[in-house]
Each structure stands twice: as structure tokens, then as C-alpha cells.
Design a protein around this motif. Structure first.
Motif, short mmCIF file in Angstrom:
data_model
loop_
_atom_site.label_atom_id
_atom_site.label_comp_id
_atom_site.label_asym_id
_atom_site.label_seq_id
_atom_site.Cartn_x
_atom_site.Cartn_y
_atom_site.Cartn_z
N TYR A 27 0.87 -1.19 0.00
CA TYR A 27 0.00 0.00 0.00
C TYR A 27 0.90 1.23 0.00
O TYR A 27 1.95 1.24 0.65
N HIS A 28 0.48 2.25 -0.74
CA HIS A 28 1.20 3.51 -0.61
C HIS A 28 0.30 4.68 -0.96
O HIS A 28 -0.69 4.56 -1.68
N ASP A 29 0.63 5.81 -0.36
CA ASP A 29 -0.02 7.07 -0.68
C ASP A 29 1.05 8.14 -0.64
O ASP A 29 2.25 7.83 -0.72
N GLU A 30 0.66 9.39 -0.54
CA GLU A 30 1.64 10.47 -0.57
C GLU A 30 2.47 10.56 0.71
O GLU A 30 3.44 11.32 0.78
N ASN A 31 2.11 9.80 1.74
CA ASN A 31 2.80 9.93 3.04
C ASN A 31 3.54 8.69 3.49
O ASN A 31 4.41 8.77 4.36
N LYS A 32 3.23 7.53 2.92
CA LYS A 32 3.90 6.32 3.40
C LYS A 32 3.79 5.20 2.37
O LYS A 32 2.93 5.21 1.49
N PHE A 33 4.71 4.24 2.53
CA PHE A 33 4.71 3.01 1.74
C PHE A 33 4.81 1.85 2.71
O PHE A 33 5.60 1.87 3.66
N ILE A 34 4.00 0.81 2.50
CA ILE A 34 4.02 -0.37 3.35
C ILE A 34 3.99 -1.61 2.46
O ILE A 34 3.21 -1.67 1.50
N ALA A 35 4.82 -2.60 2.77
CA ALA A 35 4.78 -3.88 2.08
C ALA A 35 4.88 -5.00 3.10
O ALA A 35 5.59 -4.88 4.10
N VAL A 36 4.13 -6.07 2.86
CA VAL A 36 4.14 -7.25 3.74
C VAL A 36 4.34 -8.48 2.87
O VAL A 36 3.61 -8.69 1.90
N THR A 375 -2.08 1.61 -11.05
CA THR A 375 -2.12 1.57 -9.59
C THR A 375 -1.59 0.24 -9.06
O THR A 375 -0.84 0.19 -8.09
N SER A 376 -1.97 -0.85 -9.73
CA SER A 376 -1.49 -2.17 -9.30
C SER A 376 0.01 -2.32 -9.49
O SER A 376 0.64 -3.15 -8.82
N LEU A 377 0.59 -1.52 -10.37
CA LEU A 377 2.03 -1.54 -10.58
C LEU A 377 2.76 -0.59 -9.63
O LEU A 377 3.98 -0.43 -9.72
N GLY A 378 2.00 0.05 -8.73
CA GLY A 378 2.62 0.89 -7.72
C GLY A 378 2.70 2.36 -8.08
O GLY A 378 3.32 3.15 -7.34
N LYS A 379 2.09 2.78 -9.18
CA LYS A 379 2.11 4.17 -9.56
C LYS A 379 1.07 4.97 -8.76
O LYS A 379 0.03 4.43 -8.37
#
Length: 386
Positions: A27-36, A375-379
Motif C-alpha cells: 500500500y502507498h499514498d503520498e505519506n507512506k509506503f508499506i509492504a508485507v 495503480t497495481s504496478l505501484g504508480k
């Protein structure tokens, strides 16, 4: 964010299994990125369920800012128990990157991550805590531009066991391989494909375990704008063109009507190529100051199809063909991190399906598909309608 996180992941299923026992959520937005990354006990359906539950729970809670203690506690009390082993077991690796480039990593029984900086593997300082009887390794450190983090399931360190290698591919061996074969200019996808391809060779194309590689790379944000379709109100044409030209990044125009609007408002000539690269894809056009001019719906649909193939492809040669769809897909994937879609809502009768109401034109449907794939590619994708 200080950096955009270029992210990719890919997996090999255990030989003979239809489902992968590893799961990656991000998940990511303009403030953070998280991966599990989660690895379920065993393989096949049960492992897939365990890994999926763990990854989904963790990413949902972390998005809301809950602490790692709450995440681990919830996972432990939620997972179904294996009737054979009497275990509810799923390992995980969690990576969070906040807006100032500080990375937080938590690991539970997964192989340690690899921290690469221009072919040097940086040592990570770990602290260990116990949560509900589980030992969790944690670390926090600063990322710099083009730093790369690679995290893997244990299928990577087991690659080659009983076949090419007696004891598998050890962590230090993988570290040496990454150090020798990667560089700071590679994309996350290239690094992921490189390591996963090496594992596949060590397994002799018959993986003995589910094998997953995920890679993140800190890069400078790169913007792009894509304009397609005339605005409903022709008086907005100049406003739209001004928005396009004010973007510091790639400028893309898709569609004959959109191309004519841009050329007219800029008082520049719209030239069309007569070179047919692919008979199913219309030729591209040229407007001075615009990086790419293509036909509309057909080209966007073909480009979307190419972008969809990226996740499961180890060879991206299909992006380097010279037709308009390949150029569009390549530019959106390789040259952009933040993409603004400016979509005119005037309906082109040639694109209208009589079974759908006007607002569900083929044009809008195709552009929405493009947005979802990007979006699914992380853009990071933003949409403006006119």
C-alpha cells in the motif's frame, strides 16, 4: 514523500502446486509506503490461506497506524490452526517507509532483507523483542536515493537443495550474487527478475518450495500527464492545455481530438507518421513540446494489455517495440512515478456501445482500466475530468 518507492514482486509456485503459499501485499499514498511478505506453513491451498490472511490483516492494520504488537497479536489469534501440525503458523516481513525516507523493518522467521547501495550490501543493526512468545527482529534506518531493499521467502535460500546444491543457496551466497550482478540504475523489476531467475535455474525449473522475491527502490519522483478526449465545454480547452504544459515531466496526448486541441491551442502543427509498425495499432503523431502523441482507445487498450503482462513477466522485451502502444506502456512504466490523467468527457459516437448508457462510454472504461493497472504496478495516479 522524499522518495517514490519503486516496487515489484514475483513468485515461483512449488512444483506441482497451482497456488503459491507466499503472499505479498503493499500500500502507498503520498505519506507512506508499506509492504508485507508472508509465507504460510507448508504449501498449496492451506499455505495460501495462511499467508493471505496474515498479509491482509497486517497491511490493513499498518495502514491505520497500529503498532507491530497489535498486528502480531491479531495475526496469532486469527489464523486457523493446522489439524496435522496443530500450528497456526505464517512467517512475515514488514517494511514501512515514511515521508522523510526512514525505513522500518520487522521480521518474523523470514530470511533477513538485503540492503543494497551501488553494489555494496549494507549491514543492518537489529533489535529483538518478544510479542506473544514470538521473537520479532526490528530495525530502523534512513534510505538514500537509489537504495534497494530485497526481501525474500525461504524458498530463495532453499533454492537448489538436493539438486545443484547440497544445502541450498545460503544468505551469504545470495548477498554475493546481488552485489556482483545488480547496480543502482536497475529498476526494482529488473532486480526481482534477476534473483528469481537465478532461483528457477537452481531448482532446475522444478521449485521445491514456494519462492518469492520482492524489491523496493528509493527513486526521485517523476511526473507525467496524459490527456485524452475533448472536454464537454470547449471553453475549457485552453485551461486543459495550460495544465498539460505546466507539468514538469512527460507529456502524453492520446486521441485525434485531443491532439487537435493541443496543436490548436499551442499554435503548433500536428504531424502524423505514416509508418505502420503493427497493423493492429494506429501510427503515432508528433507535436512540438509533447513527448508522445498516439491514437486514442485502440492504443490505450493495447498499452494497458502490455502493462498487465509486466507483473508476471521475466522478460520485458514487449515494451521495447516501436509501435504506439509499446511506446505508451514503456513511458508510463519506466519514466513516470506520478501520473495525472486528464480526461475529457465529451462522447465520441464512434466509441459508443449501444448497450451502455452514455456515461459508460468505451473511452472512459478503457481509461479506468489503465488507471487500475497503473495503480497495481505501484504508480500514484490522479484523475481529473473536464
Amino acid at each position: 514523500m522524499k522518495f517514490f518507492i519503486d516496487f515489484s514482486t514475483s513468485s515461483l509456485n512449488k512444483y506441482g502446486e497451482e497456488l503459491c503459499g507466499d503472499k505479498v501485499e503493499f500500500y502507498h499514498d503520498e505519506n507512506k509506503f508499506i509492504a508485507v511478505l508472508s509465507d504460510g506453513l507448508g504449501s498449496g491451498v492451506k499455505a495460501n490461506i495462511l499467508a493471505t490472511l496474515t498479509a491482509k490483516i497486517a497491511i490493513t492494520m499498518l495502514k491505520e497506524g497500529l503498532p507491530i504488537e497489535d498486528v502480531v497479536d491479531t495475526v496469532i489469534h486469527t489464523l486457523p490452526v493446522c489439524s496435522i501440525r496443530n500450528l497456526a503458523y505464517s512467517t512475515f516481513t514488514i517494511i514501512k517507509v515514511d515521508s522523510d525516507g526512514i525505513a522500518y523493518v520487522a521480521e518474523f522467521d523470514n530470511p533477513s532483507i538485503f540492503f543494497l547501495n551501488d553494489r555494496e550490501v549494507k549491514k543492518i543493526e537489529w533489535s529483538t523483542s518478544e510479542i506473544n512468545g514470538r521473537k520479532i527482529k526490528e530495525s530502523k534506518f534512513e534510505l538514500k536515493e537509489k537504495d534497494i531493499l530485497v526481501f525474500v521467502s525461504d524458498g530463495v535460500v532453499h533454492a537448489g537443495v538436493g539438486k545443484i546444491l547440497n544445502l541450498g543457496w545460503q544468505w551469504d551466497d545470495i548477498q554475493k550474487y546481488l552485489k556482483a550482478n545488480t547496480n543502482r540504475n536497475m529498476s526494482s523489476k529488473t532486480v526481482t527478475n534477476l534473483l528469481l531467475g537465478a532461483c528457477d535455474q537452481l531448482y532446475m525449473q522444478q521449485p521445491g518450495d514456494d519462492t518469492t522475491v520482492a524489491t523496493i527502490k528509493a527513486v526521485t519522483p517523476k511526473k507525467a500527464v496524459l490527456f485524452s478526449g475533448p472536454p464537454i465545454d470547449p471553453n475549457m480547452d485552453q485551461t486543459v492545455v495550460d495544465k498539460i504544459m505546466n507539468v514538469r515531466g512527460k507529456k502524453i496526448v492520446c486521441g485525434g481530438s485531443a491532439g487537435n486541441i493541443v496543436a490548436r491551442e499551442l499554435d503548433r502543427e500536428l504531424k502524423t507518421s505514416f509508418t505502420i509498425i503493427d497493423k493492429d495499432i494506429p501510427p503515432i503523431g508528433y507535436i512540438k513540446g509533447i513527448d508522445l502523441v498516439t491514437e486514442g482507445v485502440l492504443t490505450i487498450r493495447k498499452a494497458t494489455g502490455k502493462l498487465e503482462k509486466i507483473k508476471d513477466s521475466t522478460d520485458l522485451k514487449f515494451l521495447y517495440e516501436e509501435d504506439g502502444a509499446s511506446k505508451l506502456a514503456r513511458m508510463l512504466y519506466e519514466d513516470c512515478t506520478h501520473i495525472k490523467l486528464i480526461i475529457g468527457r465529451a462522447i465520441n459516437p464512434a466509441h459508443q456501445n449501444p448497450d451502455f448508457p452514455n456515461e459508460l462510454s468505451i473511452k472512459l472504461y478503457v481509461l479506468n482500466e489503465l488507471k487500475m493497472v497503473l495503480t497495481s504496478l505501484g504508480k500514484i495516479v490522479e484523475v481529473e475530468f473536464y
